[in-house]
Design an enzyme around this catalytic site. Structure first.
Site, PDB file in Angstrom:
ATOM      1  N   HIS A  78       1.694   4.540  -2.827  1.00 50.54           N
ATOM      2  CA  HIS A  78       1.757   5.998  -2.620  1.00 50.54           C
ATOM      3  C   HIS A  78       3.111   6.537  -3.077  1.00 50.54           C
ATOM      4  O   HIS A  78       3.199   7.584  -3.725  1.00 50.54           O
ATOM      5  CB  HIS A  78       1.582   6.323  -1.131  1.00 50.54           C
ATOM      6  CG  HIS A  78       0.165   6.260  -0.648  1.00 50.54           C
ATOM      7  ND1 HIS A  78      -0.844   7.012  -1.196  1.00 50.54           N
ATOM      8  CD2 HIS A  78      -0.411   5.541   0.359  1.00 50.54           C
ATOM      9  CE1 HIS A  78      -1.981   6.763  -0.550  1.00 50.54           C
ATOM     10  NE2 HIS A  78      -1.744   5.864   0.389  1.00 50.54           N
TER      11      HIS A  78
ATOM     12  N   HIS B   7       0.831  -1.202   0.000  1.00 52.53           N
ATOM     13  CA  HIS B   7       0.000   0.000   0.000  1.00 52.53           C
ATOM     14  C   HIS B   7       0.874   1.265   0.000  1.00 52.53           C
ATOM     15  O   HIS B   7       0.713   2.144  -0.854  1.00 52.53           O
ATOM     16  CB  HIS B   7      -0.908  -0.019   1.236  1.00 52.53           C
ATOM     17  CG  HIS B   7      -1.844   1.150   1.328  1.00 52.53           C
ATOM     18  ND1 HIS B   7      -3.152   1.086   0.944  1.00 52.53           N
ATOM     19  CD2 HIS B   7      -1.649   2.427   1.758  1.00 52.53           C
ATOM     20  CE1 HIS B   7      -3.732   2.254   1.132  1.00 52.53           C
ATOM     21  NE2 HIS B   7      -2.841   3.096   1.633  1.00 52.53           N
ATOM     22  N   GLU B   8       1.809   1.324   0.920  1.00 55.47           N
ATOM     23  CA  GLU B   8       2.655   2.528   1.004  1.00 55.47           C
ATOM     24  C   GLU B   8       3.539   2.650  -0.229  1.00 55.47           C
ATOM     25  O   GLU B   8       3.816   3.759  -0.699  1.00 55.47           O
ATOM     26  CB  GLU B   8       3.490   2.505   2.295  1.00 55.47           C
ATOM     27  CG  GLU B   8       2.667   2.535   3.577  1.00 55.47           C
ATOM     28  CD  GLU B   8       1.607   3.635   3.641  1.00 55.47           C
ATOM     29  OE1 GLU B   8       1.875   4.753   3.139  1.00 55.47           O
ATOM     30  OE2 GLU B   8       0.512   3.373   4.167  1.00 55.47           O
TER      31      GLU B   8
ATOM     32  N   GLU C 121      -5.000   7.580  -3.114  1.00 58.05           N
ATOM     33  CA  GLU C 121      -5.438   6.309  -2.546  1.00 58.05           C
ATOM     34  C   GLU C 121      -5.722   5.290  -3.651  1.00 58.05           C
ATOM     35  O   GLU C 121      -5.579   4.087  -3.445  1.00 58.05           O
ATOM     36  CB  GLU C 121      -6.682   6.570  -1.673  1.00 58.05           C
ATOM     37  CG  GLU C 121      -6.924   5.568  -0.585  1.00 58.05           C
ATOM     38  CD  GLU C 121      -5.817   5.444   0.459  1.00 58.05           C
ATOM     39  OE1 GLU C 121      -4.922   6.303   0.523  1.00 58.05           O
ATOM     40  OE2 GLU C 121      -5.847   4.459   1.205  1.00 58.05           O
TER      41      GLU C 121
END
Ligand SMILES: [Zn+2]
Length: 395
Positions: A163, A159-160, A189
Protein backbone atom coordinates in the site's frame (compact mmCIF):
# COMPACT_ATOMS: atom_id res chain seq x y z
CA UNK A 1 -26.69 7.97 9.69
CA UNK A 2 -23.73 8.76 11.93
CA UNK A 3 -25.91 8.35 15.00
CA UNK A 4 -27.37 5.10 13.73
CA UNK A 5 -24.00 3.56 12.88
CA UNK A 6 -22.38 4.74 16.11
CA UNK A 7 -25.06 2.97 18.15
CA UNK A 8 -24.91 -0.01 15.80
CA UNK A 9 -21.18 -0.46 16.33
CA UNK A 10 -21.67 -0.51 20.10
CA UNK A 11 -24.40 -3.10 19.70
CA UNK A 12 -22.24 -5.13 17.31
CA UNK A 13 -19.35 -5.27 19.78
CA UNK A 14 -21.67 -6.63 22.49
CA UNK A 15 -23.47 -9.01 20.15
CA UNK A 16 -20.17 -10.41 18.97
CA UNK A 17 -18.98 -10.92 22.53
CA UNK A 18 -22.18 -12.87 23.23
CA UNK A 19 -21.93 -14.62 19.85
CA UNK A 20 -25.61 -13.79 19.32
CA UNK A 21 -26.94 -11.88 16.31
CA UNK A 22 -30.32 -10.90 17.80
CA UNK A 23 -29.35 -7.77 19.80
CA UNK A 24 -27.67 -6.43 16.64
CA UNK A 25 -30.59 -7.20 14.33
CA UNK A 26 -32.69 -4.00 14.80
CA UNK A 27 -29.60 -1.86 14.24
CA UNK A 28 -28.74 -3.61 11.01
CA UNK A 29 -32.37 -3.32 9.86
CA UNK A 30 -32.16 0.45 10.26
CA UNK A 31 -28.81 0.57 8.44
CA UNK A 32 -30.13 -1.42 5.47
CA UNK A 33 -33.13 0.93 5.30
CA UNK A 34 -30.84 3.95 5.26
CA UNK A 35 -28.49 2.42 2.69
CA UNK A 36 -31.53 2.01 0.43
CA UNK A 37 -32.46 5.64 1.03
CA UNK A 38 -28.89 6.55 0.11
CA UNK A 39 -29.22 4.85 -3.26
CA UNK A 40 -32.37 6.90 -3.92
CA UNK A 41 -30.22 10.05 -4.06
CA UNK A 42 -28.49 8.64 -7.13
CA UNK A 43 -31.54 7.87 -9.24
CA UNK A 44 -31.73 6.76 -11.94
CA UNK A 45 -29.58 3.73 -11.24
CA UNK A 46 -29.69 0.34 -12.91
CA UNK A 47 -29.33 -1.59 -9.65
CA UNK A 48 -29.92 -0.43 -6.08
CA UNK A 49 -26.40 -1.70 -5.21
CA UNK A 50 -24.68 0.42 -7.90
CA UNK A 51 -24.41 3.62 -5.82
CA UNK A 52 -22.99 1.63 -2.87
CA UNK A 53 -20.31 0.05 -5.04
CA UNK A 54 -19.48 3.33 -6.71
CA UNK A 55 -18.28 4.82 -3.42
CA UNK A 56 -15.41 2.33 -3.37
CA UNK A 57 -14.97 1.39 -7.05
CA UNK A 58 -15.81 4.46 -9.10
CA UNK A 59 -17.68 3.57 -12.27
CA UNK A 60 -18.09 -0.12 -11.48
CA UNK A 61 -21.56 -1.67 -11.83
CA UNK A 62 -23.26 -4.44 -9.88
CA UNK A 63 -23.82 -6.47 -13.05
CA UNK A 64 -20.09 -6.35 -13.85
CA UNK A 65 -19.12 -7.57 -10.39
CA UNK A 66 -21.73 -10.33 -10.50
CA UNK A 67 -20.50 -11.49 -13.90
CA UNK A 68 -16.92 -11.64 -12.59
CA UNK A 69 -17.85 -13.64 -9.51
CA UNK A 70 -20.06 -15.98 -11.49
CA UNK A 71 -16.89 -17.05 -13.32
CA UNK A 72 -14.86 -17.33 -10.13
CA UNK A 73 -17.30 -19.28 -7.95
CA UNK A 74 -17.47 -22.72 -9.66
CA UNK A 75 -13.72 -22.90 -10.39
CA UNK A 76 -12.70 -21.87 -6.93
CA UNK A 77 -15.13 -24.26 -5.24
CA UNK A 78 -13.86 -27.08 -7.51
CA UNK A 79 -10.24 -26.19 -6.73
CA UNK A 80 -10.91 -26.32 -3.00
CA UNK A 81 -12.60 -29.74 -3.32
CA UNK A 82 -9.60 -31.06 -5.28
CA UNK A 83 -7.15 -29.73 -2.68
CA UNK A 84 -9.15 -31.30 0.13
CA UNK A 85 -8.97 -34.70 -1.53
CA UNK A 86 -5.16 -34.61 -1.22
CA UNK A 87 -2.92 -35.16 1.85
CA UNK A 88 -2.63 -31.99 3.94
CA UNK A 89 0.73 -30.17 4.16
CA UNK A 90 2.48 -29.90 7.51
CA UNK A 91 2.83 -26.39 8.95
CA UNK A 92 3.33 -27.30 12.61
CA UNK A 93 6.80 -25.68 12.65
CA UNK A 94 5.23 -22.28 12.01
CA UNK A 95 3.59 -22.41 15.44
CA UNK A 96 6.64 -22.12 17.63
CA UNK A 97 8.05 -19.25 19.62
CA UNK A 98 9.56 -16.67 17.25
CA UNK A 99 11.06 -13.76 19.22
CA UNK A 100 9.59 -10.40 18.32
CA UNK A 101 12.78 -8.50 17.56
CA UNK A 102 14.01 -11.03 15.02
CA UNK A 103 10.60 -11.01 13.29
CA UNK A 104 10.63 -7.24 13.18
CA UNK A 105 14.18 -7.04 11.83
CA UNK A 106 13.56 -9.61 9.13
CA UNK A 107 10.45 -7.74 7.99
CA UNK A 108 12.43 -4.50 7.80
CA UNK A 109 15.09 -6.25 5.73
CA UNK A 110 12.49 -7.54 3.28
CA UNK A 111 10.65 -4.28 2.67
CA UNK A 112 13.91 -2.34 2.43
CA UNK A 113 14.76 -4.65 -0.49
CA UNK A 114 11.28 -4.07 -1.94
CA UNK A 115 12.22 -0.39 -2.14
CA UNK A 116 10.39 1.13 0.83
CA UNK A 117 12.08 4.49 1.43
CA UNK A 118 12.74 5.00 5.14
CA UNK A 119 13.46 8.67 4.51
CA UNK A 120 9.81 9.00 3.51
CA UNK A 121 8.21 6.67 6.01
CA UNK A 122 8.51 4.60 9.15
CA UNK A 123 7.02 1.47 10.71
CA UNK A 124 5.30 1.26 14.09
CA UNK A 125 3.21 -1.29 15.97
CA UNK A 126 -0.60 -1.31 16.08
CA UNK A 127 -3.45 -3.68 16.99
CA UNK A 128 -4.54 -3.84 13.34
CA UNK A 129 -1.96 -3.11 10.64
CA UNK A 130 -2.63 -0.11 8.41
CA UNK A 131 -0.94 2.40 6.12
CA UNK A 132 -1.37 6.12 6.54
CA UNK A 133 -0.33 8.87 4.19
CA UNK A 134 0.43 12.43 5.29
CA UNK A 135 1.54 13.53 1.86
CA UNK A 136 3.48 12.30 -1.16
CA UNK A 137 6.70 12.29 0.84
CA UNK A 138 5.45 10.80 4.11
CA UNK A 139 3.72 7.43 4.02
CA UNK A 140 3.89 5.35 7.19
CA UNK A 141 2.97 1.76 7.95
CA UNK A 142 2.19 -0.28 11.03
CA UNK A 143 2.41 -3.98 11.75
CA UNK A 144 1.67 -6.40 14.56
CA UNK A 145 3.78 -9.25 15.82
CA UNK A 146 2.49 -12.57 17.17
CA UNK A 147 5.40 -14.50 18.66
CA UNK A 148 3.51 -17.80 18.18
CA UNK A 149 2.67 -17.20 14.52
CA UNK A 150 5.43 -16.32 12.13
CA UNK A 151 3.14 -15.30 9.28
CA UNK A 152 1.29 -12.47 11.03
CA UNK A 153 4.04 -9.85 11.04
CA UNK A 154 5.83 -11.18 7.99
CA UNK A 155 2.95 -11.06 5.52
CA UNK A 156 1.26 -8.12 7.24
CA UNK A 157 4.43 -6.05 6.82
CA UNK A 158 4.73 -6.92 3.13
CA UNK A 159 1.03 -6.16 2.64
CA UNK A 160 1.20 -2.68 4.17
CA UNK A 161 4.45 -1.98 2.33
CA UNK A 162 2.56 -2.66 -0.92
CA UNK A 163 0.00 0.00 0.00
CA UNK A 164 2.76 2.42 0.97
CA UNK A 165 4.74 1.92 -2.25
CA UNK A 166 1.60 2.87 -4.19
CA UNK A 167 1.11 6.12 -2.27
CA UNK A 168 4.82 6.93 -2.47
CA UNK A 169 4.78 6.41 -6.22
CA UNK A 170 2.10 8.99 -7.01
CA UNK A 171 3.08 11.81 -9.33
CA UNK A 172 4.29 14.61 -7.01
CA UNK A 173 2.36 17.05 -9.22
CA UNK A 174 -0.83 15.61 -7.68
CA UNK A 175 0.20 16.76 -4.21
CA UNK A 176 -2.69 18.61 -2.53
CA UNK A 177 -5.13 17.68 -5.28
CA UNK A 178 -8.01 15.17 -5.27
CA UNK A 179 -5.91 12.93 -7.55
CA UNK A 180 -3.48 12.26 -4.72
CA UNK A 181 -4.96 8.82 -3.94
CA UNK A 182 -5.01 5.35 -5.45
CA UNK A 183 -7.50 4.70 -8.26
CA UNK A 184 -9.83 2.71 -5.99
CA UNK A 185 -9.93 0.31 -3.06
CA UNK A 186 -9.47 -2.68 -5.39
CA UNK A 187 -6.50 -1.19 -7.22
CA UNK A 188 -4.92 -0.31 -3.88
CA UNK A 189 -5.51 -3.83 -2.63
CA UNK A 190 -4.02 -5.22 -5.85
CA UNK A 191 -0.74 -3.59 -4.84
CA UNK A 192 -0.68 -4.82 -1.26
CA UNK A 193 -1.65 -8.35 -2.27
CA UNK A 194 0.88 -8.45 -5.08
CA UNK A 195 3.76 -7.87 -2.68
CA UNK A 196 2.26 -10.07 0.01
CA UNK A 197 1.16 -13.04 -2.10
CA UNK A 198 2.47 -13.03 -5.66
CA UNK A 199 5.91 -12.00 -4.45
CA UNK A 200 5.99 -12.88 -0.74
CA UNK A 201 4.40 -16.32 -0.91
CA UNK A 202 6.27 -17.39 -4.04
CA UNK A 203 9.05 -19.93 -4.35
CA UNK A 204 11.50 -17.56 -6.13
CA UNK A 205 11.17 -15.08 -3.26
CA UNK A 206 12.01 -17.72 -0.68
CA UNK A 207 14.88 -19.13 -2.75
CA UNK A 208 16.52 -15.81 -1.96
CA UNK A 209 15.19 -15.04 1.52
CA UNK A 210 14.85 -18.41 3.24
CA UNK A 211 18.52 -18.69 4.19
CA UNK A 212 18.28 -15.27 5.86
CA UNK A 213 15.13 -16.31 7.73
CA UNK A 214 16.91 -19.46 8.93
CA UNK A 215 19.76 -17.28 10.22
CA UNK A 216 17.25 -15.30 12.26
CA UNK A 217 15.57 -18.50 13.56
CA UNK A 218 18.17 -21.27 13.52
CA UNK A 219 16.61 -23.44 16.24
CA UNK A 220 13.07 -23.10 14.84
CA UNK A 221 13.74 -23.44 11.10
CA UNK A 222 17.32 -24.69 10.77
CA UNK A 223 16.16 -28.21 9.97
CA UNK A 224 13.12 -27.30 7.87
CA UNK A 225 13.87 -27.56 4.13
CA UNK A 226 12.88 -24.69 1.82
CA UNK A 227 10.31 -26.81 0.00
CA UNK A 228 8.52 -27.71 3.25
CA UNK A 229 8.52 -24.10 4.40
CA UNK A 230 7.10 -22.92 1.07
CA UNK A 231 4.27 -25.44 1.26
CA UNK A 232 3.53 -24.54 4.87
CA UNK A 233 3.08 -20.83 4.21
CA UNK A 234 0.70 -21.75 1.39
CA UNK A 235 -1.36 -24.31 3.27
CA UNK A 236 -5.03 -24.33 2.28
CA UNK A 237 -7.54 -24.88 5.04
CA UNK A 238 -11.12 -23.61 5.02
CA UNK A 239 -11.76 -21.64 8.20
CA UNK A 240 -14.48 -19.41 9.58
CA UNK A 241 -12.66 -16.09 9.72
CA UNK A 242 -12.11 -14.08 6.53
CA UNK A 243 -9.00 -12.21 7.64
CA UNK A 244 -7.23 -15.49 8.37
CA UNK A 245 -8.19 -17.13 5.07
CA UNK A 246 -5.59 -18.46 2.62
CA UNK A 247 -5.41 -17.48 -1.04
CA UNK A 248 -7.45 -20.46 -2.26
CA UNK A 249 -10.43 -19.78 0.01
CA UNK A 250 -10.36 -15.99 0.46
CA UNK A 251 -12.57 -15.03 -2.48
CA UNK A 252 -15.25 -17.47 -1.32
CA UNK A 253 -15.56 -15.50 1.92
CA UNK A 254 -16.07 -12.35 -0.12
CA UNK A 255 -18.57 -13.82 -2.55
CA UNK A 256 -20.97 -14.88 0.12
CA UNK A 257 -20.86 -11.39 1.68
CA UNK A 258 -21.44 -9.75 -1.69
CA UNK A 259 -24.42 -11.98 -2.45
CA UNK A 260 -25.94 -11.32 0.98
CA UNK A 261 -25.41 -7.55 0.74
CA UNK A 262 -27.11 -7.42 -2.62
CA UNK A 263 -30.00 -9.56 -1.39
CA UNK A 264 -30.48 -7.32 1.67
CA UNK A 265 -30.60 -4.17 -0.44
CA UNK A 266 -32.85 -5.73 -3.05
CA UNK A 267 -35.16 -6.83 -0.26
CA UNK A 268 -35.05 -10.47 -1.28
CA UNK A 269 -33.46 -11.28 2.09
CA UNK A 270 -34.66 -9.93 5.43
CA UNK A 271 -32.16 -9.03 8.12
CA UNK A 272 -33.73 -11.50 10.56
CA UNK A 273 -32.94 -14.33 8.13
CA UNK A 274 -29.35 -13.20 7.58
CA UNK A 275 -27.56 -15.58 10.03
CA UNK A 276 -29.27 -18.63 8.56
CA UNK A 277 -28.54 -17.47 5.01
CA UNK A 278 -24.91 -16.87 5.97
CA UNK A 279 -24.50 -20.34 7.44
CA UNK A 280 -26.15 -22.00 4.47
CA UNK A 281 -23.86 -20.28 1.93
CA UNK A 282 -20.82 -20.91 4.11
CA UNK A 283 -21.58 -24.61 4.10
CA UNK A 284 -22.03 -24.72 0.34
CA UNK A 285 -18.87 -22.73 -0.53
CA UNK A 286 -16.46 -23.74 2.24
CA UNK A 287 -17.93 -26.96 3.54
CA UNK A 288 -18.22 -25.70 7.12
CA UNK A 289 -21.06 -24.45 9.31
CA UNK A 290 -20.13 -21.72 11.80
CA UNK A 291 -20.82 -22.95 15.35
CA UNK A 292 -22.02 -19.48 16.41
CA UNK A 293 -22.64 -15.98 15.05
CA UNK A 294 -19.29 -14.61 16.27
CA UNK A 295 -17.51 -17.03 13.94
CA UNK A 296 -20.12 -16.33 11.29
CA UNK A 297 -22.22 -13.32 10.41
CA UNK A 298 -20.88 -11.09 13.22
CA UNK A 299 -17.16 -11.39 12.50
CA UNK A 300 -16.62 -8.21 10.47
CA UNK A 301 -17.13 -4.62 11.53
CA UNK A 302 -18.16 -3.34 8.07
CA UNK A 303 -21.96 -3.67 8.16
CA UNK A 304 -22.19 -2.18 11.65
CA UNK A 305 -20.25 0.83 10.33
CA UNK A 306 -22.71 1.16 7.47
CA UNK A 307 -20.28 -0.01 4.78
CA UNK A 308 -22.04 -1.76 1.92
CA UNK A 309 -20.12 -2.20 -1.33
CA UNK A 310 -16.77 -2.45 0.44
CA UNK A 311 -16.31 -6.23 0.63
CA UNK A 312 -16.05 -6.99 -3.11
CA UNK A 313 -13.07 -4.66 -3.39
CA UNK A 314 -10.92 -7.15 -1.46
CA UNK A 315 -11.56 -9.92 -3.94
CA UNK A 316 -11.34 -7.61 -6.94
CA UNK A 317 -7.92 -6.60 -5.61
CA UNK A 318 -6.79 -10.23 -5.82
CA UNK A 319 -8.04 -10.48 -9.39
CA UNK A 320 -6.39 -7.24 -10.49
CA UNK A 321 -3.08 -8.25 -8.89
CA UNK A 322 -2.89 -11.41 -10.99
CA UNK A 323 -4.03 -9.61 -14.13
CA UNK A 324 -1.23 -7.07 -13.73
CA UNK A 325 1.20 -9.87 -12.85
CA UNK A 326 0.69 -11.58 -16.23
CA UNK A 327 1.39 -8.29 -17.99
CA UNK A 328 4.48 -7.69 -15.84
CA UNK A 329 5.75 -11.18 -16.77
CA UNK A 330 5.31 -10.36 -20.43
CA UNK A 331 7.16 -7.04 -20.05
CA UNK A 332 9.92 -8.37 -17.75
CA UNK A 333 10.58 -11.96 -18.94
CA UNK A 334 13.31 -12.43 -16.31
CA UNK A 335 11.04 -11.39 -13.43
CA UNK A 336 11.38 -14.63 -11.47
CA UNK A 337 15.13 -14.73 -11.98
CA UNK A 338 15.35 -11.23 -10.53
CA UNK A 339 13.18 -12.12 -7.54
CA UNK A 340 15.40 -15.16 -6.89
CA UNK A 341 18.30 -12.73 -6.63
CA UNK A 342 16.40 -10.44 -4.27
CA UNK A 343 16.13 -7.75 -6.93
CA UNK A 344 12.87 -5.83 -7.08
CA UNK A 345 13.95 -2.65 -8.84
CA UNK A 346 12.53 -3.49 -12.26
CA UNK A 347 9.23 -4.64 -10.73
CA UNK A 348 8.83 -1.47 -8.68
CA UNK A 349 9.74 0.74 -11.65
CA UNK A 350 7.12 -1.03 -13.74
CA UNK A 351 4.46 -0.49 -11.08
CA UNK A 352 5.43 3.17 -10.69
CA UNK A 353 5.29 3.78 -14.41
CA UNK A 354 2.08 1.88 -15.13
CA UNK A 355 0.02 2.07 -11.94
CA UNK A 356 1.29 4.30 -9.15
CA UNK A 357 2.00 7.59 -10.83
CA UNK A 358 -1.53 7.98 -12.25
CA UNK A 359 -3.16 8.34 -8.84
CA UNK A 360 -6.90 8.83 -9.27
CA UNK A 361 -6.73 10.05 -12.85
CA UNK A 362 -8.47 6.96 -14.25
CA UNK A 363 -11.42 4.94 -13.00
CA UNK A 364 -10.31 1.43 -11.97
CA UNK A 365 -11.74 -0.42 -15.00
CA UNK A 366 -10.18 2.12 -17.39
CA UNK A 367 -6.81 1.94 -15.67
CA UNK A 368 -6.73 -1.86 -15.79
CA UNK A 369 -7.75 -1.79 -19.44
CA UNK A 370 -5.15 0.82 -20.30
CA UNK A 371 -2.43 -1.35 -18.75
CA UNK A 372 -3.47 -4.89 -19.67
CA UNK A 373 -5.72 -4.39 -22.69
CA UNK A 374 -8.82 -5.77 -20.98
CA UNK A 375 -11.17 -4.78 -18.19
CA UNK A 376 -11.07 -6.63 -14.88
CA UNK A 377 -11.23 -10.36 -15.58
CA UNK A 378 -10.84 -13.27 -13.15
CA UNK A 379 -9.08 -15.56 -15.62
CA UNK A 380 -5.46 -14.65 -14.70
CA UNK A 381 -6.18 -15.12 -11.00
CA UNK A 382 -7.86 -18.49 -11.57
CA UNK A 383 -4.91 -19.59 -13.74
CA UNK A 384 -2.53 -18.47 -11.00
CA UNK A 385 -4.38 -20.35 -8.25
CA UNK A 386 -4.78 -23.54 -10.29
CA UNK A 387 -1.11 -23.58 -11.30
CA UNK A 388 0.22 -22.77 -7.83
CA UNK A 389 -1.93 -25.20 -5.86
CA UNK A 390 -1.72 -27.81 -8.60
CA UNK A 391 2.00 -27.95 -7.85
CA UNK A 392 1.76 -27.73 -4.07
CA UNK A 393 -0.97 -30.33 -3.68
CA UNK A 394 -0.05 -32.39 -6.78
CA UNK A 395 -3.54 -32.11 -8.31
ZN1 LIG B 1 -4.89 -3.88 2.40
Amino acid sequence: FTEVTTLAQEAWVKARQQADFRPFQPHLERIVEMRREYSEFFKPYTHVYDPQLDDFEPGMKTAEVQAIFDEVRPRQVALLKAIQSRPQVDDSFLQQEFPEKAQWDFGVEVITRFGYDWQKGRQDKSAHPFTTSFGVGDVRITTRVDTRRLGTALFGTMHECGHALYDLGLDPAYHRTPLRHGASMAVHESQSRMWENLVGRSLPFWKFFYKRLQEYFPSQLGNVPLEAFYKAINKVQPSFIRVEADEATYNLHIMLRLELEIALLEGSLEVKDLPAAWNEKFQSYLGLTPPNDALGVLQDIHWSSGYFGYFPTYALGNLVSAQLWEKIHADIPDLEGQIEKGEFGALLSWLRENVHRWGRLYEPQDLVEKITGSRITPQPYLRYLERKYGEIYVL
